[in-house]
Scaffold this active site. Structure first.
Site, short mmCIF file in Angstrom:
data_model
loop_
_atom_site.label_atom_id
_atom_site.label_comp_id
_atom_site.label_asym_id
_atom_site.label_seq_id
_atom_site.Cartn_x
_atom_site.Cartn_y
_atom_site.Cartn_z
N GLY A 239 1.06 -1.41 -0.04
CA GLY A 239 0.00 -0.08 0.02
C GLY A 239 0.79 1.32 0.46
CE1 TYR A 240 5.35 -0.46 0.25
CE2 TYR A 240 6.41 -0.57 -1.75
CZ TYR A 240 6.15 -0.56 -0.24
OH TYR A 240 6.90 -1.58 0.37
CD GLU B 154 10.48 6.73 -17.88
OE1 GLU B 154 10.20 5.63 -17.28
OE2 GLU B 154 10.57 6.41 -18.88
CB THR C 103 8.68 4.45 -14.59
OG1 THR C 103 9.31 4.82 -14.12
CG2 THR C 103 6.82 4.24 -13.97
CD GLU D 287 7.22 -3.73 -5.25
OE1 GLU D 287 7.41 -2.86 -3.94
OE2 GLU D 287 6.33 -3.95 -5.79
#
Ligand SMILES: Cc1cc2nc3c(=O)[nH]c(=O)nc-3n(C[C@H](O)[C@H](O)[C@H](O)COP(=O)(O)OP(=O)(O)OC[C@H]3O[C@@H](n4cnc5c(N)ncnc54)[C@H](O)[C@@H]3O)c2cc1C
Length: 388
Positions: A127-128, A372, A370, A243
């Site tokens: 839950g970020y 980037e 992402t 993660e």
């Protein structure tokens, strides 16, 4: 330098492989793919409890918390086997929240959560992200106000995958609105059945579900605070490093199937395997897959040496997820127009996997940060280039 695995590691993997061959039913594989390689469905939960009863879900955890006390390398080998077989291989509890609880959780928290996680009895969801706080996580607004013996949580999260099938939310919330932004966030564990939580679906272009999660005056007991108050941003960054350690097995398997297809299929009177363009592309993918595996196992090596990889996790995540796009693009080219047919069509090659993963691979370079953002981390933390 010896690049091979030990005899014990090879024997363990052979045992895991035999178990998977026996237990990976078509129903389990279909459910797992439909859920996005997570385990919350009935088949997945049944499978993982059996699998975890051998200690294979968290082999590197201490024995007192349901692990086997093995090396990280063993964990990585097992995860790669699971990913290659199309089984659930993304475990927020075992691989992201669990390692953080092991490091910073209170003794009571360890007792409450670690053994059930290791046994595959419970699962967490991350839950970020919030509508205005994705790459820029310090912009998060969900509030957790101190009410003495509990926090009162209010606000909205988005793209919180697993929430509809998980048991607990690994929640980042703002506990000090006055502090500098990254110093006012805390991590807490929230029972997803708590009154005041609403979970709504967001369907990805790959067909699997992520969620919007709304908190309306949700009470979270103080004992569920992870580590120290207002240090959550740092814990979150460390959990993100974990993660990002994605096993490349899912795409290694898809690649093997594409190679088999090229060897066994004729087009224009010739085997596809004689097409020079296809040969070149497949050879290139084979090289990249080997690099991906080495990057993946390097993470286990670093962990076994007692450090937490950070820019190396970004390198691996970036390389594997961009490779997933190269492989599915190559797959679409090898299959030609058949590649457009979806699973279930009579004429679909490889059970529609290439078409499915082609859509799936688009989101790979977005979640967990992402491409980037990964490149920025590599530039700053890996190369020491100035922050932008
Ligand atoms: C399928 C899926 C599942 C997800 N699951 C979860 C989950 O379980 N839990 C959870 O908390 N979150 C989850 N996420 C959220 C995910 O982590 C975010 O989507 C991601 O971090 C990007 O944030 P954003 O969508 O707000 O995009 P933004 O941050 O708004 O970025 C938009 C674009 O701008 C670029 N950009 C932004 N900042 C910079 C910068 N500083 N330099 C260069 N480029 C930049 C980005 O690379 C991107 O291309 C999931 C997302 C998806 C798509």
């Amino acid at each position: 330098m010896d690049f091979d695995f030990t005899k014990e590691e090879k024997e363990l993997i052979a045992e895991v492989r035999a178990f998977i061959d026996k237990e990976a039913t078509p129903e389990l594989l279909a459910e797992t793919r439909q859920l996005g390689l997570i385990y919350g469905g009935p088949e997945g939960r049944k499978f993982i409890k059996k699998f975890a009863s051998h200690g294979w879900l968290t082999p590197n955890w201490p024995k007192e918390y349901g692990g086997l006390g093995t090396s990280e390398m063993v964990t990585y080998l097992i995860r790669e086997e699971m990913a290659y077989s199309g089984l659930p291989c993304i475990f927020v509890g075992a691989h992201m929240a669990g390692p953080a609880i092991l490091r910073i959780g209170s003794p009571e928290m360890k007792k409450e959560f670690l053994t059930p996680l290791a046994k595959g009895e419970i699962e967490f969801a991350l839950g970020y992200t919030e509508p205005q706080a994705g790459s820029d996580l310090v912009a998060m607004k969900v509030r957790a106000d101190d009410q003495g013996d509990h926090f009162l949580v209010n606000g909205q999260k988005t793209f919180n995958t697993h929430c509809h099938v998980a048991d607990y939310h690994w929640l980042a919330a703002r506990t000090d609105p006055e502090a500098p932004k990254h110093k006012g966030i805390s991590m807490m564990i929230v029972d997803l059945k708590s009154p005041g939580i609403t979970i709504r679906p967001l369907i990805t272009m790959a067909g699997w579900r992520t969620n919007e999660v709304y908190y309306d005056n949700v009470k979270v007991p103080k004992k569920n605070l992870v580590g120290e108050i207002n240090k959550g941003f740092y814990y979150m960054m460390s959990a993100l490093d974990f993660e990002r350690m994605a096993p490349p097995g899912v795409y290694r398997n898809l690649f093997d199937e594409i190679v088999h297809y090229a060897k066994s299929t004729q087009a224009g009177g010739k085997p596809l395997s004689q097409n020079p363009l296809i040969r070149q592309k497949l050879a290139q993918m084979a090289i990249e897959l080997d690099v991906a595996r080495l990057l993946y196992y390097q993470l286990a090596y670093i962990l076994d040496k007692g450090s937490i990889p950070n820019y190396q996790s970004s390198m691996e995540k970036l390389f594997v997820t961009e490779l997933s796009q190269h492989i599915t693009e190559t797959g679409m080219e090898v299959l030609g127009l058949y590649g457009l047919l979806k699973e279930g069509s009579e004429w679909t090659p490889l059970a529609g996997k290439v078409e499915h993963f082609h859509r799936w691979s688009v989101v790979e370079t977005i979640y967990a940060g992402t491409s980037e953002i990964q490149r920025s981390i590599i530039a700053q933390r890996g190369l020491g280039l100035p922050r932008q």
